[in-house]
Design an enzyme around this catalytic site. Structure first.
Site, mmCIF file in Angstrom:
data_model
loop_
_atom_site.group_PDB
_atom_site.id
_atom_site.type_symbol
_atom_site.label_atom_id
_atom_site.label_comp_id
_atom_site.label_asym_id
_atom_site.label_seq_id
_atom_site.Cartn_x
_atom_site.Cartn_y
_atom_site.Cartn_z
ATOM 1 N N LEU A 197 33.591 41.528 43.820
ATOM 2 C CA LEU A 197 32.485 40.787 44.429
ATOM 3 C C LEU A 197 31.996 39.764 43.415
ATOM 4 C CD1 LEU A 197 30.344 40.338 46.658
ATOM 5 C CD2 LEU A 197 28.985 42.144 45.582
ATOM 6 N N ILE B 62 32.942 43.035 39.222
ATOM 7 C CA ILE B 62 32.124 41.846 39.421
ATOM 8 C C ILE B 62 32.921 40.632 38.947
ATOM 9 C CG2 ILE B 62 30.007 40.661 38.773
ATOM 10 C CD1 ILE B 62 29.503 43.065 40.547
ATOM 11 N N LYS B 63 33.021 39.638 39.826
ATOM 12 C CA LYS B 63 33.752 38.416 39.471
ATOM 13 C C LYS B 63 32.800 37.422 38.810
ATOM 14 C CE LYS B 63 37.052 36.663 42.139
ATOM 15 N NZ LYS B 63 37.778 36.156 43.326
ATOM 16 N N VAL B 64 33.268 36.879 37.674
ATOM 17 C CA VAL B 64 32.480 35.909 36.918
ATOM 18 C C VAL B 64 33.368 34.705 36.625
ATOM 19 C CG1 VAL B 64 31.248 35.468 34.763
ATOM 20 C CG2 VAL B 64 31.059 37.707 35.868
ATOM 21 N N ASN C 58 36.016 40.938 36.660
ATOM 22 C CA ASN C 58 37.132 40.076 37.050
ATOM 23 C C ASN C 58 36.720 38.654 36.678
ATOM 24 O OD1 ASN C 58 38.800 38.286 38.469
ATOM 25 N ND2 ASN C 58 38.965 39.600 40.270
#
Length: 874
Positions: free
Chosen positions: A111, A142-144, A165
């Site tokens: 996400l 968690i996508k960054v 991620n």
């Protein structure tokens, strides 16, 4: 040995296949669980673009959005997060078996933090932690984004023990920064446990070829090589980074390697293999996240074998060749990052707009009928597709005059009604304070002196909110009939009355005459307010008389579209309407009518398509079915539709106030629009007449209907090919009135009543234009006559009082189709009232208006007669 599918074969080669997609349907149907169970996927990624397609492209989220909307006003981002968290939790639960059996090394769901925080480390960290807590699943990632600020946040988040991620990686420089952030985060976390902390580096592939290929000569053997070679070079650095002494120390503590994740692996060039970016990137300790189409192709014809390690030297050679050919991968990848961030941001804003529109639609009563009734169905389907193809809704909101006409005149300066609900919310405090001061000064009555768009919305509001606690009584004077003027004057206490002098142009003859008449009776500025456009002669007159207040209306709004501007809101404030609720209702409908919803779900566009297609099919008599308590809305709708569409030989005829009859009295030219139910509607619908059902508009819901019908009328105008914002024939009757007042003579002879009625044919409408006092007795007599005419001739009937209707249906009568039969009802006024400073009286003015109207109708070849009410009744 059991048969394995190709993604399972990839797993044996050390590569995990993740699904680059999420939709609620694959969760609730069990499809994702099946894919996991069958070994087709071992993880899932999402991003703003994926969620935008999922939410905008289906009805799967409508019920959830409705539930959120019913809780009150929720920020669009918060509503989206609520939807997204539910999906991510569902996906994480479906993938939990993979997570468990892999020892916390696979089975993840991603996400992404929202666009807008990628250049703010603190905001990135804060939102990542919040999302982590909301989802509350150990197999969440968690996508960054891999910006410098994002990578600084990655280190913080890894140190805190979150799975991360890192996304939108295009270059070697970004990749090295990603691995450094991951390793530093793990080092900071020690001696706390690190065995559960997972991370992937999402390296985007196919977009590199999309950018590089056009820079190479046609037929170059290097086309289609840059993306894979770029990724393979990254894999070489991966092997080096995660094998040295620094890493071995972390590995001894249980650390997992940060796997390269190949993203953007759908093939965009049809000349290339549909699995190019999977087949050429098979290597241990990697992930390939695939869109559904690519996954399907992989399952069908991928050959699972190592393709990265054996070709590392070849990749280096190809990168050198690309550089020699002038391909600057550093410049390309920097640009791709900028474009990627912008693309996600654009889709994210579309997503939030869709979420906001969905909630607004629900708060507006979810008032979209599901289908057009009767024979309009197929035409409606085609029209809605055409509206979408031509981007009509988007262009309306972009103020594109070519939606209607190539000439911008009286279009580009008439579209401010689109944003007025939100714009006027800023003035609620000012209006509320103004109304409070008026009440504090002892005023008990307000009288609107205005015509057409300046008076009809106030009349609707006055009827709807009559007797509201703490409000003034509101009356409307929109006539030149002497008896009616005197009757109003006798019924008020001038000392406690505030006059609202309202005219957009400032030159409306009736309004200026009313102003002068009452000013002579009560020459005290505190008893008057003016609503007009800045710079008008009425503004100057108001200032010269030191009126209590001059409200300068937004100039880009035509009179009939002004209900939600000062013209409607000043009277509304005085009678105690909850302005915040009225405007919130309108703003919800405006959001629902925005470009975020497809035309078929857009309540204003849908209704406009019905009106337009019905008119094109010959059903140009829109018959309103309104509860008696809310009948006044029909007056406002009548002006909006008639004056907007009745021109260039086209026109939609609004029929208000005509009671429903048996199906047999109606011709094939009717479209019924019902607010609420009526016992006769079912039989009318069964007889083949199309019926649109809307909820009864009551209270502050009127704001919703004002905007819905304004937008629908604009769309209907587009379908009819006319400009719905001008009124080319209104001035004509005014000019003829002026000539009569100046002494010019006109022939008032007409065909007899019998001769005129003998001309009535199917598809016509009979308009009773009554230059009579507008009172209950006269209205009852005219209502009886219209029903006899309808039932005898099976045609639509309308009733208008002059000169009021000249500012409403008058444009349709002269500029619309020649399908009207006009019965002008006149009388000899026994009383008269002088107009101060004028050489004519109100009786003279009214007579001139009726004669000017007659002359105008005759000049257009209309079928018209003059008669008294007694003659008409006989």
């Amino acid at each position: 040995m059991p048969t394995t599918n190709r993604t399972q074969q990839l797993w044996r080669e050390g590569q995990s296949v993740w699904l680059d997609s999420i939709r609620r349907e694959i969760l609730v149907s069990g499809e994702l669980a099946r894919m996991v169970r069958d070994g087709e996927v071992r993880g899932l990624t999402s991003n703003p673009s994926i969620f935008e397609k999922a939410i905008s492209g289906s009805t799967d989220y409508d019920d959830a959005l409705a539930a959120i909307a019913l809780r009150g006003r929720v920020a669009p981002y918060d509503a989206f997060i609520e939807l997204a968290v539910a999906d991510i939790q569902g996906a994480a639960d479906a993938l939990r078996p993979v997570y468990d059996e892999s020892g916390m090394r696979d089975g993840f769901v991603s996400l992404e933090v929202p666009p807008g925080v990628e250049r703010d480390t603190a905001a990135t960290v804060a939102e990542a932690r919040r999302l982590w807590d909301l989802v509350n699943r150990p197999n969440l990632m968690i996508k960054v984004p891999g910006t410098p600020e994002g990578l600084a946040g990655v280190e913080e988040l890894i140190a805190a023990g979150l799975n991360i991620n890192i996304t939108l990686l295009f270059s070697m420089e970004q990749y090295l920064g990603t691995t450094e952030a991951f390793i530093r985060g793990l080092e900071r976390r020690l001696p706390a446990p690190i065995d559960h902390v997972a991370s992937v580096a999402s390296f985007f592939v196919s977009r590199v070829d999309t950018a590089a290929d056009p820079l190479l000569p046609e037929g170059s053997p290097l086309r289609g090589k840059a993306a894979v070679a770029n990724a393979q070079a990254v894999y070489r650095r991966f092997m080096e980074t995660f094998s040295g002494p620094r890493w071995r120390k972390l590995a001894a503590a249980g650390a997992q390697v940060q796997r390269p994740l190949w993203a953007s692996t759908g093939t965009k060039n049809a000349a290339y293999s549909d699995i190019l970016y999977v087949q050429e990137l098979i290597a241990p300790d990697t992930v390939n996240t695939m869109p559904e189409a690519t996954l399907k192709a992989v399952l069908d014809h991928l050959e699972a074998r190592p393709t990265v390690v054996p070709k590392l030297d070849q990749a280096d050679a190809e990168l050198r060749a690309l550089a020699a050919a002038g391909i600057d991968l550093d410049a390309i990848t920097k640009r791709l990052l900028i474009e990627g961030l912008a693309s996600f941001a654009k889709d994210f804003h579309k997503l939030l707009a869709r979420v906001e529109a969905g909630m607004a639609l629900e708060r507006a009563g979810h008032t979209l009928p599901l289908k057009a009734a009767g024979a309009l169905g197929s035409a409606m389907d085609a029209r809605l597709k055409r509206l979408a193809k031509e981007k009509v809704v988007e262009r309306i909101w972009a103020n594109d005059h070519t939606v209607w006409k190539p000439d911008p005149a009286e279009i580009t300066n008439r579209l401010e009604w689109l944003t007025v609900p939100g714009d006027m919310e800023r003035h609620i405090g000012e209006l509320t304070a103004f109304a409070g001061a008026v009440r504090a000064d002892g005023f008990t009555t307000a009288v609107v002196l205005g015509m057409g768009g300046s008076s009809l919305a106030p009349e609707v509001l006055a009827t709807e909110f009559a007797g509201a606690a703490g409000g003034l009584e509101l009356l409307v004077l929109d006539t030149t009939d002497p008896a009616q003027i005197l009757e109003l004057e006798r019924g008020i206490d001038l000392a406690k009355t505030l006059f609202i002098v309202a005219s957009k142009s400032g030159g409306t003859i009736e309004t200026r005459s009313h102003f002068d008449y009452f000013w002579e009776k009560l020459p005290d500025g505190k008893h008057y307010v003016v609503i007009t456009d800045a710079g008008s002669s009425l503004e100057a007159a108001g200032q010269a008389r030191s009126v209590r207040r001059v409200f300068r209306n937004p100039p880009g709004i035509g009179g009939r579209y002004s209900a939600l501007s000062y013209f409607g809101l000043v009277p509304a404030a005085l009678i105690g309407v909850d302005l915040a609720a009225l405007l919130a209702s309108a703003r919800d409908m405006a959001l629902a009518c925005g470009a975020a919803l497809p035309a078929g779900e857009n309540p204003g566009a849908w209704l406009g398509a019905v009106l337009g297609e019905a008119a094109l099919a010959g059903r140009d008599k829109v018959t309103f079915v309104l509860p008696e308590a809310h009948a006044a809305l029909g007056y406002w709708l009548e002006q909006l539709i008639a004056e907007s569409t009745g021109k260039e030989g086209h026109g939609i005829v609004p029929v208000e106030g005509e009671p429903l009859g048996a199906p047999g009295v109606y011709g094939a030219d009717r479209l019924f629009v019902a607010f609420g139910e009526h016992p006769r509607l079912a039989k009318i619908e069964a007889a083949g007449h199309p019926v649109v059902r809307l909820p009864a508009a009551m209270g502050t819901d009127l704001g919703r209907e004002f905007f819905r019908w304004e937008f629908a009328t604009a769309v209907a105008g587009q379908i009819l090919g006319i400009n719905p914002f001008d009124q080319p024939n209104v001035q004509e009757a005014k000019d003829l009135t002026a000539k009569v007042l100046a002494g010019e003579e006109f022939d008032s002879s007409t065909a007899t009543l019998a001769e005129t009625l003998a001309c009535v044919k199917a598809g016509d409408y009979v308009a009773i234009n009554a230059y009579l006092p507008r009172n209950a007795k006269t209205m009852a007599r005219l209502a009886a006559v219209r029903l006899r005419l309808r039932d005898q001739y099976h045609v639509a009937t309308t009733v208008g009082f002059g000169p009021r209707f000249l500012h409403s249906t008058g444009q349709l009568h002269k500029g619309g189709a020649n399908n009207g039969v006009f019965l002008q009802v006149v009388t000899d006024d026994p009383t008269d009232v002088a107009i101060p400073g004028k050489p004519y009286t109100f009786r003279t003015l009214k007579a001139a208006q009726s004669l000017g109207d007659l002359a105008s109708l005759k000049s257009h070849g209309r079928r018209v007669t003059r008669a008294t009410l007694a003659e008409l009744e006989a």
